[in-house]
Write an enzyme that holds these catalytic residues in place. Sequence first.
Site, PDB file in Angstrom:
ATOM      1  N   ARG A 160     -40.097 -17.632  44.585  1.00 16.15           N
ATOM      2  CA  ARG A 160     -38.879 -16.819  44.380  1.00 16.15           C
ATOM      3  C   ARG A 160     -38.443 -16.175  45.693  1.00 16.15           C
ATOM      4  O   ARG A 160     -38.071 -14.997  45.729  1.00 16.15           O
ATOM      5  CB  ARG A 160     -39.103 -15.733  43.320  1.00 16.15           C
ATOM      6  CG  ARG A 160     -39.438 -16.239  41.963  1.00 16.15           C
ATOM      7  CD  ARG A 160     -38.298 -17.072  41.345  1.00 16.15           C
ATOM      8  NE  ARG A 160     -38.775 -17.686  40.116  1.00 16.15           N
ATOM      9  CZ  ARG A 160     -39.396 -18.854  40.086  1.00 16.15           C
ATOM     10  NH1 ARG A 160     -39.566 -19.551  41.202  1.00 16.15           N
ATOM     11  NH2 ARG A 160     -39.818 -19.352  38.959  1.00 16.15           N
ATOM     12  N   SER A 234     -36.069 -12.915  34.249  1.00 18.77           N
ATOM     13  CA  SER A 234     -37.281 -12.170  34.641  1.00 18.77           C
ATOM     14  C   SER A 234     -36.906 -11.056  35.608  1.00 18.77           C
ATOM     15  O   SER A 234     -36.290 -11.317  36.641  1.00 18.77           O
ATOM     16  CB  SER A 234     -38.269 -13.102  35.337  1.00 18.77           C
ATOM     17  OG  SER A 234     -38.598 -14.157  34.485  1.00 18.77           O
ATOM     18  N   GLU A 330     -37.743  -9.016  40.883  1.00 18.47           N
ATOM     19  CA  GLU A 330     -37.183 -10.332  41.224  1.00 18.47           C
ATOM     20  C   GLU A 330     -35.664 -10.192  41.391  1.00 18.47           C
ATOM     21  O   GLU A 330     -35.064 -10.750  42.300  1.00 18.47           O
ATOM     22  CB  GLU A 330     -37.505 -11.338  40.114  1.00 18.47           C
ATOM     23  CG  GLU A 330     -36.994 -12.722  40.405  1.00 18.47           C
ATOM     24  CD  GLU A 330     -37.337 -13.725  39.312  1.00 18.47           C
ATOM     25  OE1 GLU A 330     -38.522 -13.838  38.930  1.00 18.47           O
ATOM     26  OE2 GLU A 330     -36.405 -14.406  38.849  1.00 18.47           O
TER      27      GLU A 330
HETATM   28  C1  LIG Z   1     -31.123 -15.477  30.909  1.00 20.36           C
HETATM   29  C2  LIG Z   1     -31.533 -15.721  32.346  1.00 20.36           C
HETATM   30  C3  LIG Z   1     -32.543 -16.619  32.621  1.00 20.36           C
HETATM   31  C4  LIG Z   1     -32.931 -16.855  33.955  1.00 20.36           C
HETATM   32  N1  LIG Z   1     -33.919 -17.761  34.189  1.00 20.36           N
HETATM   33  C5  LIG Z   1     -34.318 -18.019  35.459  1.00 20.36           C
HETATM   34  C6  LIG Z   1     -35.341 -18.976  35.719  1.00 20.36           C
HETATM   35  O1  LIG Z   1     -35.878 -19.592  34.812  1.00 20.36           O
HETATM   36  N2  LIG Z   1     -35.717 -19.179  36.998  1.00 20.36           N
HETATM   37  C7  LIG Z   1     -35.118 -18.510  38.033  1.00 20.36           C
HETATM   38  O2  LIG Z   1     -35.522 -18.752  39.177  1.00 20.36           O
HETATM   39  N3  LIG Z   1     -34.130 -17.618  37.820  1.00 20.36           N
HETATM   40  C8  LIG Z   1     -33.715 -17.352  36.570  1.00 20.36           C
HETATM   41  N4  LIG Z   1     -32.728 -16.425  36.329  1.00 20.36           N
HETATM   42  C9  LIG Z   1     -32.132 -15.700  37.466  1.00 20.36           C
HETATM   43  C10 LIG Z   1     -30.806 -16.303  38.000  1.00 20.36           C
HETATM   44  O3  LIG Z   1     -30.186 -17.096  37.038  1.00 20.36           O
HETATM   45  C11 LIG Z   1     -31.019 -17.140  39.258  1.00 20.36           C
HETATM   46  O4  LIG Z   1     -31.642 -16.383  40.254  1.00 20.36           O
HETATM   47  C12 LIG Z   1     -29.681 -17.705  39.804  1.00 20.36           C
HETATM   48  O5  LIG Z   1     -29.948 -18.577  40.867  1.00 20.36           O
HETATM   49  C13 LIG Z   1     -28.736 -16.607  40.289  1.00 20.36           C
HETATM   50  O6  LIG Z   1     -27.499 -17.210  40.536  1.00 20.36           O
HETATM   51  P1  LIG Z   1     -26.167 -16.364  40.612  1.00 20.36           P
HETATM   52  O7  LIG Z   1     -25.081 -17.265  41.061  1.00 20.36           O
HETATM   53  O8  LIG Z   1     -25.936 -15.664  39.337  1.00 20.36           O
HETATM   54  O9  LIG Z   1     -26.547 -15.339  41.765  1.00 20.36           O
HETATM   55  P2  LIG Z   1     -26.051 -13.843  41.914  1.00 20.36           P
HETATM   56  O10 LIG Z   1     -26.750 -12.982  40.905  1.00 20.36           O
HETATM   57  O11 LIG Z   1     -24.576 -13.785  41.952  1.00 20.36           O
HETATM   58  O12 LIG Z   1     -26.639 -13.499  43.350  1.00 20.36           O
HETATM   59  C14 LIG Z   1     -28.028 -13.433  43.558  1.00 20.36           C
HETATM   60  C15 LIG Z   1     -28.282 -13.222  45.061  1.00 20.36           C
HETATM   61  O13 LIG Z   1     -27.827 -14.362  45.758  1.00 20.36           O
HETATM   62  C16 LIG Z   1     -26.812 -14.011  46.705  1.00 20.36           C
HETATM   63  N5  LIG Z   1     -25.829 -15.109  46.698  1.00 20.36           N
HETATM   64  C17 LIG Z   1     -25.154 -15.607  45.641  1.00 20.36           C
HETATM   65  N6  LIG Z   1     -24.401 -16.665  46.014  1.00 20.36           N
HETATM   66  C18 LIG Z   1     -24.599 -16.828  47.341  1.00 20.36           C
HETATM   67  C19 LIG Z   1     -24.109 -17.742  48.318  1.00 20.36           C
HETATM   68  N7  LIG Z   1     -23.237 -18.724  48.019  1.00 20.36           N
HETATM   69  N8  LIG Z   1     -24.526 -17.599  49.605  1.00 20.36           N
HETATM   70  C20 LIG Z   1     -25.390 -16.619  49.956  1.00 20.36           C
HETATM   71  N9  LIG Z   1     -25.888 -15.732  49.076  1.00 20.36           N
HETATM   72  C21 LIG Z   1     -25.510 -15.841  47.788  1.00 20.36           C
HETATM   73  C22 LIG Z   1     -26.260 -12.690  46.216  1.00 20.36           C
HETATM   74  O14 LIG Z   1     -25.700 -11.943  47.287  1.00 20.36           O
HETATM   75  C23 LIG Z   1     -27.500 -12.053  45.620  1.00 20.36           C
HETATM   76  O15 LIG Z   1     -28.259 -11.473  46.658  1.00 20.36           O
HETATM   77  C24 LIG Z   1     -32.303 -16.172  35.017  1.00 20.36           C
HETATM   78  C25 LIG Z   1     -31.266 -15.257  34.723  1.00 20.36           C
HETATM   79  C26 LIG Z   1     -30.876 -15.047  33.406  1.00 20.36           C
HETATM   80  C27 LIG Z   1     -29.754 -14.093  33.117  1.00 20.36           C
END
Ligand SMILES: Cc1cc2nc3c(=O)[nH]c(=O)nc-3n(C[C@H](O)[C@H](O)[C@H](O)COP(=O)(O)OP(=O)(O)OC[C@H]3O[C@@H](n4cnc5c(N)ncnc54)[C@H](O)[C@@H]3O)c2cc1C
Length: 337
Positions: A160, A234, A330
Amino acid sequence: MPDDRLDRCNTFGLPSRADRLVVARTEQALVGQLRRMASHEPLTVLGGGSNVVLRARLPGTVLLVRTRGMRLEVASDERVLLTAAAGERWHDLVRYSLGQGLGGLENLALIPGSAGAAPIQNIGAYGVELADRLVGLRAFDRASGKICRFDRTACAFGYRDSVFKSGAPGRYVILDVTLGLSTRPLLETGYPELRAELVAMGRVTPSPVDVAEAVVRVRRRKLPDPRRFGNAGSFFKNPIVTADAARRLRQANPGLVMHETPDGNMKLAAAQLIDRCGWKGRRQGAAGVWPRHALVLVNFGGAHAPDLLRLAEEIRRDVHARFGVDLVFEAQVLGQD
Ligand SMILES: Cc1cc2nc3c(=O)[nH]c(=O)nc-3n(C[C@H](O)[C@H](O)[C@H](O)COP(=O)(O)OP(=O)(O)OC[C@H]3O[C@@H](n4cnc5c(N)ncnc54)[C@H](O)[C@@H]3O)c2cc1C
């Protein structure tokens, strides 16, 4: 100019405002916006907002990445490269690849969020991490104002973690990712829950589509749907301790789940530690712990960031008091109250 409220831009559904909100729908607009900003100007990049805890105010500019586009490139007989724009929804990418007869992403089905955020914390589930599939990515470097390429090694992936999350946070904005997929994939079905689901589905020799379907079923059962119950998956990472510390912990706490990591340390199950401290299913006002998964903190409606963070701190304190283990968030906490 879009509304500057971010309540619907984060899956916790926390009330929050940006000083200035910009939506980028093309790479040209995204890069143009970044070039117009000085590298020290406060910037928050958001994809799906599914891994963040947003405080009431995000200072400076919030850039919502909504770029689209996917393309396939045949690399060899069995190997195909899939490149996706950062704003593509991750699960759409998984579905698209499976629809093209390509395996590799099936274990990562139904993870919310965008393709561009997937490398940030090296998303992982059911025995597969992004690092296992990523070939490279392109990113805008705010320090130099240039677009650069990263291969997998340069991403410095960890559990992670990546260079984008902890090495040089905020420096790079990911523009697209390239994944290596296969027409004859090796399936990873070792996770007990996944295996049991495949058996229940009657799939003795499953296809990648079957594995994805099993993953989706298990996830839907265990995890709250953010559209109904705000959450970020998580909330804590699974803690990693030395083999010695793990031995002592197991002696004092029979039945603790742990897995060896490639470097000889032991990874504990944070959910089990939290559960043993009696937190599973408990609520504090609008914030609480999901009854079916102790790692997931939930906004049951009307919670603000401090409510969730207070709850998270209490859980951390209890786990530390009982096991001597430090839980690390996380999800990323952003902004000011
Ligand atoms: C129900 C649920 C289940 C989940 N299950 C998992 C799982 O099984 N495994 C797992 O690893 N994660 C899981 N997650 C967490 C999450 O989905 C992941 O971490 C996902 O990759 C986040 O993507 P996002 O676009 O929503 O990022 P955001 O929440 O929008 O951003 C997260 C971080 O990334 C940065 N960021 C976003 N886009 C960019 C970009 N283009 N360039 C640079 N920085 C950027 C942001 O500034 C922030 O720091 C889960 C979340 C939920 C709600």
